[in-house]
Design an enzyme around this catalytic site. Structure first.
Site, PDB file in Angstrom:
ATOM      1  N   GLY A   1       0.865  -1.184   0.000  1.00  0.00           N
ATOM      2  CA  GLY A   1       0.000   0.000   0.000  1.00  0.00           C
ATOM      3  C   GLY A   1       0.894   1.223   0.000  1.00  0.00           C
ATOM      4  O   GLY A   1       2.028   1.189  -0.481  1.00  0.00           O
ATOM      5  N   ARG A   2       0.384   2.313   0.580  1.00  0.00           N
ATOM      6  CA  ARG A   2       1.132   3.580   0.542  1.00  0.00           C
ATOM      7  C   ARG A   2       2.439   3.507   1.333  1.00  0.00           C
ATOM      8  O   ARG A   2       3.471   4.001   0.897  1.00  0.00           O
ATOM      9  CB  ARG A   2       0.245   4.706   1.085  1.00  0.00           C
ATOM     10  CG  ARG A   2      -0.924   5.003   0.170  1.00  0.00           C
ATOM     11  CD  ARG A   2      -1.955   5.859   0.858  1.00  0.00           C
ATOM     12  NE  ARG A   2      -2.751   5.091   1.799  1.00  0.00           N
ATOM     13  CZ  ARG A   2      -4.079   5.024   1.809  1.00  0.00           C
ATOM     14  NH1 ARG A   2      -4.767   5.707   0.946  1.00  0.00           N
ATOM     15  NH2 ARG A   2      -4.729   4.300   2.688  1.00  0.00           N
ATOM     16  N   ILE A   3       2.407   2.857   2.509  1.00  0.00           N
ATOM     17  CA  ILE A   3       3.619   2.807   3.341  1.00  0.00           C
ATOM     18  C   ILE A   3       4.637   1.826   2.736  1.00  0.00           C
ATOM     19  O   ILE A   3       5.832   2.121   2.648  1.00  0.00           O
ATOM     20  CB  ILE A   3       3.273   2.441   4.803  1.00  0.00           C
ATOM     21  CG1 ILE A   3       2.279   3.460   5.381  1.00  0.00           C
ATOM     22  CG2 ILE A   3       4.541   2.386   5.658  1.00  0.00           C
ATOM     23  CD1 ILE A   3       1.740   3.130   6.763  1.00  0.00           C
TER      24      ILE A   3
ATOM     25  N   ARG B   1      -2.961  -8.157  -1.658  1.00  0.00           N
ATOM     26  CA  ARG B   1      -4.252  -8.714  -2.067  1.00  0.00           C
ATOM     27  C   ARG B   1      -4.418  -8.596  -3.580  1.00  0.00           C
ATOM     28  O   ARG B   1      -4.925  -9.461  -4.241  1.00  0.00           O
ATOM     29  CB  ARG B   1      -5.398  -7.982  -1.362  1.00  0.00           C
ATOM     30  CG  ARG B   1      -5.720  -8.602  -0.007  1.00  0.00           C
ATOM     31  CD  ARG B   1      -6.707  -7.752   0.721  1.00  0.00           C
ATOM     32  NE  ARG B   1      -6.192  -6.382   0.834  1.00  0.00           N
ATOM     33  CZ  ARG B   1      -6.783  -5.425   1.524  1.00  0.00           C
ATOM     34  NH1 ARG B   1      -7.894  -5.665   2.153  1.00  0.00           N
ATOM     35  NH2 ARG B   1      -6.260  -4.210   1.597  1.00  0.00           N
TER      36      ARG B   1
ATOM     37  N   ALA C   1       3.858  -2.452  11.137  1.00  0.00           N
ATOM     38  CA  ALA C   1       2.406  -2.373  10.897  1.00  0.00           C
ATOM     39  C   ALA C   1       1.624  -2.645  12.191  1.00  0.00           C
ATOM     40  O   ALA C   1       1.205  -1.705  12.871  1.00  0.00           O
ATOM     41  CB  ALA C   1       2.021  -3.332   9.791  1.00  0.00           C
ATOM     42  N   ARG C   2       1.462  -3.908  12.535  1.00  0.00           N
ATOM     43  CA  ARG C   2       0.801  -4.284  13.783  1.00  0.00           C
ATOM     44  C   ARG C   2       1.494  -5.511  14.360  1.00  0.00           C
ATOM     45  O   ARG C   2       1.797  -6.466  13.621  1.00  0.00           O
ATOM     46  CB  ARG C   2      -0.683  -4.608  13.544  1.00  0.00           C
ATOM     47  CG  ARG C   2      -1.564  -3.397  13.296  1.00  0.00           C
ATOM     48  CD  ARG C   2      -1.691  -2.487  14.529  1.00  0.00           C
ATOM     49  NE  ARG C   2      -2.512  -1.319  14.303  1.00  0.00           N
ATOM     50  CZ  ARG C   2      -2.056  -0.110  13.964  1.00  0.00           C
ATOM     51  NH1 ARG C   2      -0.746   0.089  13.795  1.00  0.00           N
ATOM     52  NH2 ARG C   2      -2.882   0.903  13.811  1.00  0.00           N
TER      53      ARG C   2
ATOM     54  N   GLU D   1       1.479  -4.664  23.433  1.00  0.00           N
ATOM     55  CA  GLU D   1       2.117  -3.363  23.626  1.00  0.00           C
ATOM     56  C   GLU D   1       1.584  -2.770  24.921  1.00  0.00           C
ATOM     57  O   GLU D   1       0.385  -2.878  25.151  1.00  0.00           O
ATOM     58  CB  GLU D   1       1.788  -2.418  22.460  1.00  0.00           C
ATOM     59  CG  GLU D   1       2.512  -2.829  21.203  1.00  0.00           C
ATOM     60  CD  GLU D   1       2.262  -1.926  20.003  1.00  0.00           C
ATOM     61  OE1 GLU D   1       1.545  -0.923  20.143  1.00  0.00           O
ATOM     62  OE2 GLU D   1       2.762  -2.245  18.920  1.00  0.00           O
TER      63      GLU D   1
ATOM     64  N   HIS E   1       6.460   1.605  19.067  1.00  0.00           N
ATOM     65  CA  HIS E   1       5.344   1.994  18.191  1.00  0.00           C
ATOM     66  C   HIS E   1       5.341   3.516  17.963  1.00  0.00           C
ATOM     67  O   HIS E   1       4.447   4.216  18.443  1.00  0.00           O
ATOM     68  CB  HIS E   1       3.997   1.541  18.784  1.00  0.00           C
ATOM     69  CG  HIS E   1       2.899   1.509  17.748  1.00  0.00           C
ATOM     70  ND1 HIS E   1       1.831   0.639  17.826  1.00  0.00           N
ATOM     71  CD2 HIS E   1       2.700   2.231  16.618  1.00  0.00           C
ATOM     72  CE1 HIS E   1       1.020   0.845  16.800  1.00  0.00           C
ATOM     73  NE2 HIS E   1       1.532   1.810  16.050  1.00  0.00           N
TER      74      HIS E   1
ATOM     75  N   GLY F   1       6.180   4.870  14.686  1.00  0.00           N
ATOM     76  CA  GLY F   1       6.423   5.015  13.249  1.00  0.00           C
ATOM     77  C   GLY F   1       6.134   6.405  12.710  1.00  0.00           C
ATOM     78  O   GLY F   1       6.865   6.933  11.877  1.00  0.00           O
TER      79      GLY F   1
HETATM   80  C1  DGY Z   1      -1.304   4.170  12.723  1.00  0.00           C
HETATM   81  O1  DGY Z   1      -1.509   5.286  12.261  1.00  0.00           O
HETATM   82  O2  DGY Z   1      -2.041   3.209  12.473  1.00  0.00           O
HETATM   83  C2  DGY Z   1      -0.152   4.017  13.647  1.00  0.00           C
HETATM   84  O3  DGY Z   1       0.247   2.703  13.793  1.00  0.00           O
HETATM   85  C3  DGY Z   1      -0.483   4.590  14.992  1.00  0.00           C
HETATM   86  O4  DGY Z   1      -1.358   3.761  15.626  1.00  0.00           O
END
Ligand code: DGY
Length: 327
Positions: A154-156, A177, A236-237, A266, A285, A287
């Site tokens: 995606g964008r990131i 996807r 990401a997560r 977290e 976390h 980013g």
């Molecule tokens: C987001 O923008 O989803 C970052 O991970 C902050 O939660």
């Protein structure tokens, strides 16, 4: 309109809300909000601006059906039950695009730091271990001309791929996807299966949303398919990877190392064994944590609220179908 903000919001967002005549209250303590107290507080407000990972589930929405809007100071919305928000006719806004560059910078930083054991070596000096030069000790690995695998183009993911290509001439492969034509044309990126992504990446960087499909996808079986010289990056997560499996994969030399901006759970405990590993770099976390990006996110999240206050649709709505339903 009265808005409750769950953290201290950058001034750029506050200004927009105030200019629009919106009344605000900010939660300014440094401990997490208690769920029931939070629900009670929400009764006095028309909209929420959510920063931090407050969980908004079906129960929450059933207790706060009066809300006119929920605006997230994040691009990710896995902490919100979107179907429940839609059921209670509440639009949910988020902050896409503006944080892509800063988040990709964090992925890039972690890739380079892990490849050179940077966090561990910093600690090495602090522990007074820097006494003797040994040419064969503490060596890292280079990134030039290696293969970067992007999980979630995606964008990131796209920003990360651009940076890696520009800096190290890395070949880009990706799994998504659907195919990303821009990445293929601009970066010569090659679409591969998930299995090929695991097998061929020298650095594998995760940028996908957290969903039932992606939860725990980087597990023992996945790490077993990766190269022993590979680095796993996750900005990401945390729930995309299984932390026990990741720890074991690094301990056993199944993969080389990891760079994590997100963990599961977290916050990560200070005693977590990953923090002691030379080839692992962990950040808390952050980013999107630059002055510029946080100001841009605060602006977008405030503009989402102002739109609703003016009887319009949020410019960045997650559950767009909500507008078809009359409140
Ligand atoms: C987001 O923008 O989803 C970052 O991970 C902050 O939660």
């Amino acid at each position: 309109m009265r808005v409750y903000i769950t953290r201290t919001l950058p001034e750029a967002g506050i200004e927009i809300l105030k200019e629009a005549g919106i009344e605000i209250a900010q939660y300014s303590e440094t401990k997490e909000l208690d769920k029931d107290e939070f629900i009670k507080t929400c009764q006095d407000f028309d909209a929420l601006l959510i920063a931090g990972h407050v969980r908004l589930d079906e129960y929450f929405f059933s207790k706060c059906p009066h809300l006119k809007a929920v605006s997230l100071l994040s691009v990710g919305y896995d902490n919100v039950d979107i179907n429940a928000a839609t059921k209670y006719k509440i639009p949910v806004g988020h902050t896409p695009d503006v944080l892509s560059g800063a988040t990709a910078d964090t992925a890039f930083l972690l890739m380079l730091a892990a490849s050179r054991k940077a966090f561990y070596m910093y600690d090495y000096i602090k522990q007074d271990k820097w006494h003797f030069y040994q040419p064969t000790a503490n060596l890292g690995i280079e990134l030039n001309n290696k293969t970067l695998g992007i999980f979630g183009m995606g964008r990131i993911g796209m920003e990360m791929a651009k940076k890696a290509k520009g800096a190290y001439n890395m070949s880009i492969i990706y799994h998504n996807r659907k195919q990303n034509n821009e990445a293929e044309q601009l970066l010569n990126a090659r679409y591969v299966s998930f299995e090929e992504l695991l097998e061929q990446s020298d650095v594998l960087s995760a940028h996908a949303n957290l969903s039932e499909e992606t939860k725990g996808i980087f597990n023992k079986e996945a790490f077993a398919k990766m190269k022993p010289s590979s680095i796993f990056i996750n900005t990401a997560r945390g729930a995309l990877h299984n932390e026990t499996d990741l720890t074991e994969a690094i301990q056993k030399g199944i993969i080389w190392g990891a760079g994590l901006d997100v963990t599961n759970p977290e916050p990560m405990s200070k005693d977590n064994i990953l923090l002691t590993m030379p080839t692992v770099c962990v950040l808390p976390h952050q980013g999107s944590a630059t002055i510029e990006t946080r100001a841009a996110m605060a602006k977008l999240s405030a503009e989402n609220i102002v739109a609703i206050a003016n009887g319009k649709e949020m410019p960045h709505t997650v559950n767009k179908d909500v507008y078809a339903i009359q409140k």
